[in-house]
Design a protein around this motif. Structure first.
Motif, PDB file in Angstrom:
ATOM      1  N   ILE A   6      10.099 -24.751  73.320  1.00  0.00           N
ATOM      2  CA  ILE A   6      11.416 -24.200  73.644  1.00  0.00           C
ATOM      3  C   ILE A   6      11.447 -23.923  75.141  1.00  0.00           C
ATOM      4  O   ILE A   6      10.576 -23.220  75.667  1.00  0.00           O
ATOM      5  N   VAL A   7      12.432 -24.483  75.835  1.00  0.00           N
ATOM      6  CA  VAL A   7      12.582 -24.276  77.274  1.00  0.00           C
ATOM      7  C   VAL A   7      13.847 -23.466  77.515  1.00  0.00           C
ATOM      8  O   VAL A   7      14.936 -23.877  77.095  1.00  0.00           O
ATOM      9  N   ASP A   8      13.710 -22.340  78.174  1.00  0.00           N
ATOM     10  CA  ASP A   8      14.826 -21.433  78.435  1.00  0.00           C
ATOM     11  C   ASP A   8      15.404 -21.713  79.819  1.00  0.00           C
ATOM     12  O   ASP A   8      14.723 -21.535  80.831  1.00  0.00           O
ATOM     13  N   PHE A   9      16.657 -22.164  79.849  1.00  0.00           N
ATOM     14  CA  PHE A   9      17.315 -22.491  81.113  1.00  0.00           C
ATOM     15  C   PHE A   9      18.111 -21.319  81.693  1.00  0.00           C
ATOM     16  O   PHE A   9      18.880 -21.510  82.641  1.00  0.00           O
ATOM     17  N   ALA A  10      17.933 -20.125  81.156  1.00  0.00           N
ATOM     18  CA  ALA A  10      18.633 -18.968  81.704  1.00  0.00           C
ATOM     19  C   ALA A  10      18.313 -18.823  83.189  1.00  0.00           C
ATOM     20  O   ALA A  10      17.143 -18.865  83.594  1.00  0.00           O
ATOM     21  N   LYS A  11      19.343 -18.696  83.995  1.00  0.00           N
ATOM     22  CA  LYS A  11      19.237 -18.495  85.457  1.00  0.00           C
ATOM     23  C   LYS A  11      18.605 -19.680  86.188  1.00  0.00           C
ATOM     24  O   LYS A  11      18.227 -19.549  87.351  1.00  0.00           O
ATOM     25  N   HIS A  19      11.447 -19.627  90.159  1.00  0.00           N
ATOM     26  CA  HIS A  19      11.915 -19.668  88.771  1.00  0.00           C
ATOM     27  C   HIS A  19      12.354 -21.076  88.397  1.00  0.00           C
ATOM     28  O   HIS A  19      12.015 -21.590  87.316  1.00  0.00           O
ATOM     29  N   ARG A  20      13.090 -21.736  89.275  1.00  0.00           N
ATOM     30  CA  ARG A  20      13.565 -23.092  88.999  1.00  0.00           C
ATOM     31  C   ARG A  20      12.383 -24.050  88.803  1.00  0.00           C
ATOM     32  O   ARG A  20      12.391 -24.892  87.905  1.00  0.00           O
ATOM     33  N   ARG A  21      11.360 -23.897  89.612  1.00  0.00           N
ATOM     34  CA  ARG A  21      10.199 -24.783  89.495  1.00  0.00           C
ATOM     35  C   ARG A  21       9.391 -24.487  88.222  1.00  0.00           C
ATOM     36  O   ARG A  21       8.803 -25.395  87.634  1.00  0.00           O
ATOM     37  N   LYS A  22       9.398 -23.251  87.787  1.00  0.00           N
ATOM     38  CA  LYS A  22       8.724 -22.909  86.534  1.00  0.00           C
ATOM     39  C   LYS A  22       9.411 -23.605  85.360  1.00  0.00           C
ATOM     40  O   LYS A  22       8.743 -24.184  84.483  1.00  0.00           O
ATOM     41  N   VAL A  23      10.748 -23.552  85.332  1.00  0.00           N
ATOM     42  CA  VAL A  23      11.496 -24.233  84.266  1.00  0.00           C
ATOM     43  C   VAL A  23      11.275 -25.741  84.354  1.00  0.00           C
ATOM     44  O   VAL A  23      11.050 -26.410  83.332  1.00  0.00           O
ATOM     45  N   ALA A  24      11.316 -26.294  85.562  1.00  0.00           N
ATOM     46  CA  ALA A  24      11.121 -27.736  85.741  1.00  0.00           C
ATOM     47  C   ALA A  24       9.741 -28.163  85.241  1.00  0.00           C
ATOM     48  O   ALA A  24       9.595 -29.234  84.643  1.00  0.00           O
ATOM     49  N   ALA A  25       8.732 -27.324  85.462  1.00  0.00           N
ATOM     50  CA  ALA A  25       7.380 -27.656  84.991  1.00  0.00           C
ATOM     51  C   ALA A  25       7.315 -27.661  83.469  1.00  0.00           C
ATOM     52  O   ALA A  25       6.634 -28.501  82.867  1.00  0.00           O
ATOM     53  N   GLY A 134      25.888 -30.162  81.068  1.00  0.00           N
ATOM     54  CA  GLY A 134      24.590 -29.664  80.639  1.00  0.00           C
ATOM     55  C   GLY A 134      23.487 -30.685  80.813  1.00  0.00           C
ATOM     56  O   GLY A 134      22.368 -30.355  81.228  1.00  0.00           O
ATOM     57  N   SER A 135      23.790 -31.945  80.530  1.00  0.00           N
ATOM     58  CA  SER A 135      22.800 -33.012  80.676  1.00  0.00           C
ATOM     59  C   SER A 135      22.306 -33.108  82.111  1.00  0.00           C
ATOM     60  O   SER A 135      21.109 -33.271  82.377  1.00  0.00           O
ATOM     61  N   ASN A 136      23.229 -33.006  83.052  1.00  0.00           N
ATOM     62  CA  ASN A 136      22.854 -33.131  84.451  1.00  0.00           C
ATOM     63  C   ASN A 136      22.028 -31.951  84.943  1.00  0.00           C
ATOM     64  O   ASN A 136      21.213 -32.109  85.865  1.00  0.00           O
ATOM     65  N   ILE A 137      22.180 -30.797  84.332  1.00  0.00           N
ATOM     66  CA  ILE A 137      21.315 -29.665  84.660  1.00  0.00           C
ATOM     67  C   ILE A 137      19.880 -29.976  84.247  1.00  0.00           C
ATOM     68  O   ILE A 137      18.926 -29.737  85.002  1.00  0.00           O
ATOM     69  N   VAL A 138      19.718 -30.520  83.049  1.00  0.00           N
ATOM     70  CA  VAL A 138      18.378 -30.877  82.577  1.00  0.00           C
ATOM     71  C   VAL A 138      17.767 -31.948  83.467  1.00  0.00           C
ATOM     72  O   VAL A 138      16.586 -31.883  83.843  1.00  0.00           O
ATOM     73  N   MET A 139      18.573 -32.945  83.843  1.00  0.00           N
ATOM     74  CA  MET A 139      18.040 -34.018  84.685  1.00  0.00           C
ATOM     75  C   MET A 139      17.754 -33.544  86.102  1.00  0.00           C
ATOM     76  O   MET A 139      16.930 -34.128  86.803  1.00  0.00           O
ATOM     77  N   GLU A 140      18.400 -32.480  86.522  1.00  0.00           N
ATOM     78  CA  GLU A 140      18.044 -31.861  87.799  1.00  0.00           C
ATOM     79  C   GLU A 140      16.631 -31.286  87.728  1.00  0.00           C
ATOM     80  O   GLU A 140      15.856 -31.383  88.691  1.00  0.00           O
ATOM     81  N   ALA A 141      16.280 -30.720  86.582  1.00  0.00           N
ATOM     82  CA  ALA A 141      14.905 -30.231  86.382  1.00  0.00           C
ATOM     83  C   ALA A 141      13.914 -31.391  86.406  1.00  0.00           C
ATOM     84  O   ALA A 141      12.810 -31.274  86.957  1.00  0.00           O
ATOM     85  N   PHE A 142      14.297 -32.537  85.808  1.00  0.00           N
ATOM     86  CA  PHE A 142      13.451 -33.731  85.910  1.00  0.00           C
ATOM     87  C   PHE A 142      13.177 -34.068  87.376  1.00  0.00           C
ATOM     88  O   PHE A 142      12.036 -34.323  87.779  1.00  0.00           O
ATOM     89  N   MET A 144      13.299 -32.269  90.062  1.00  0.00           N
ATOM     90  CA  MET A 144      12.415 -31.307  90.710  1.00  0.00           C
ATOM     91  C   MET A 144      10.966 -31.549  90.307  1.00  0.00           C
ATOM     92  O   MET A 144      10.058 -31.547  91.148  1.00  0.00           O
ATOM     93  N   ALA A 145      10.735 -31.755  89.017  1.00  0.00           N
ATOM     94  CA  ALA A 145       9.373 -31.953  88.524  1.00  0.00           C
ATOM     95  C   ALA A 145       8.747 -33.225  89.083  1.00  0.00           C
ATOM     96  O   ALA A 145       7.533 -33.287  89.302  1.00  0.00           O
ATOM     97  N   LEU A 146       9.573 -34.227  89.334  1.00  0.00           N
ATOM     98  CA  LEU A 146       9.078 -35.522  89.802  1.00  0.00           C
ATOM     99  C   LEU A 146       9.092 -35.636  91.328  1.00  0.00           C
ATOM    100  O   LEU A 146       8.844 -36.722  91.874  1.00  0.00           O
ATOM    101  N   ALA A 147       9.392 -34.522  92.006  1.00  0.00           N
ATOM    102  CA  ALA A 147       9.436 -34.487  93.473  1.00  0.00           C
ATOM    103  C   ALA A 147      10.436 -35.498  94.036  1.00  0.00           C
ATOM    104  O   ALA A 147      10.181 -36.169  95.048  1.00  0.00           O
TER     105      ALA A 147
END
Length: 272
Positions: A6-11, A19-25, A134-142, A144-147
């Motif tokens: 479960i990944v929590d995207f709050a904030k 915080h953003r990098r923690k969620v992205a990881a 919402g999809s684009n928020i998740v892909m923004e985390a992608f 970040m994780a992929l530099a």
């Protein structure tokens, strides 16, 4: 495969960089090791989600001849497919589900002959936009994780090849063979898929050990899986995991809403 995380995207959108990098990881781990995740607090309008489920159920509650007035058109990936019309696993019996698929809704808004009603279109159109956000928020985390640049995926997912699909799995009457499923085993084709399911359940995910595990309903969450194209895009860092839906043998029909996210047509895709 371990349990689906479960990944929590709050904030995530408003938090600090740490915080953003923690969620992205967490997203990166889920996409790499499981191919599925439950996403919480993505900000999807829950009233609109409820409205979309109600619109879907009202449509599928009609007699089949009425629903077939809006029969599926392959060229534009739009319209109704009845139970038995699709076979996602070609080695077994056809799927025991019916669907109404809508690719790039805004392109077809001016074609009333494609829509059961103006209200049906209005709800689907608003939900299409909400799910794309919402999809684009998740892909923004992608990204970040992929530099990668933070808009790397966002700038090529404007909805041209995105499809919203209402799904209905009716209660199965009579005897079933071992081959019959609500939806046969498959992987998805594109970047990611968002799945909104009800509390009936039925979705199963295949682990690397070949065993099937239930993806149970968790209130308020969205199930998101990585698909074939993003596996190629990431040189198989992200996996595309087989999944299926059991036949409905309880006393309740199952409804779900799938949102298939593919990049726009002119997007160059190469492994990085």
């Amino acid at each position: 495969m371990t349990d689906i995380p479960i990944v929590d995207f709050a904030k995530f959108e408003t938090g600090d960089d740490a915080h953003r990098r923690k969620v992205a990881a967490q997203v990166d781990w889920a996409a790499s090791e499981v191919g599925f995740m439950y996403v919480d607090n993505l900000g999807i309008d829950q009233a609109l989600l409820k409205e979309a489920f109600a619109s879907s159920a009202a449509y599928f509650d009609q007699a089949r001849p009425e629903k077939e007035r809006w029969a599926y058109i392959q060229d534009i990936n739009h319209g109704y497919q009845g139970s038995g019309d699709q076979r996602l696993d070609p080695t077994i019996a056809p799927d025991l589900k019916e669907a109404f698929t809508m690719r790039d809704i805004h392109k077809n808004e001016d074609k009333p002959e494609l829509w059961p009603s103006a209200g049906f279109l209005d709800t689907a159109s608003r939900f299409f936009d909400e799910a794309l956000r919402g999809s684009n928020i998740v892909m923004e985390a992608f990204a970040m994780a992929l530099a990668l640049p933070v808009d790397y995926f966002r700038k090529c997912h404007y909805g041209q090849n995105v499809a919203l699909r209402y799904l209905h799995y009716p209660v199965t009457e009579g005897e079933l063979t071992e081959e019959q499923l609500g939806c046969g085993a498959h992987t998805d084709f594109g970047t990611i898929t968002l799945l909104f399911q009800d509390d009936v359940g039925g979705l199963q995910i295949q682990g690397r050990d070949g065993q099937w595990r239930d993806a149970v309903y968790i209130p308020g969450t969205i199930i998101i899986n990585t698909a074939d194209l993003v596996a190629t895009w990431t040189n198989d860092r992200y996996c595309s995991t087989p999944h299926r839906v059991k036949p409905m043998t309880s006393d309740r029909d199952r409804y779900s809403i799938a949102y298939f996210v593919d990049p726009d047509t002119d997007t160059p895709v190469s492994a990085f």
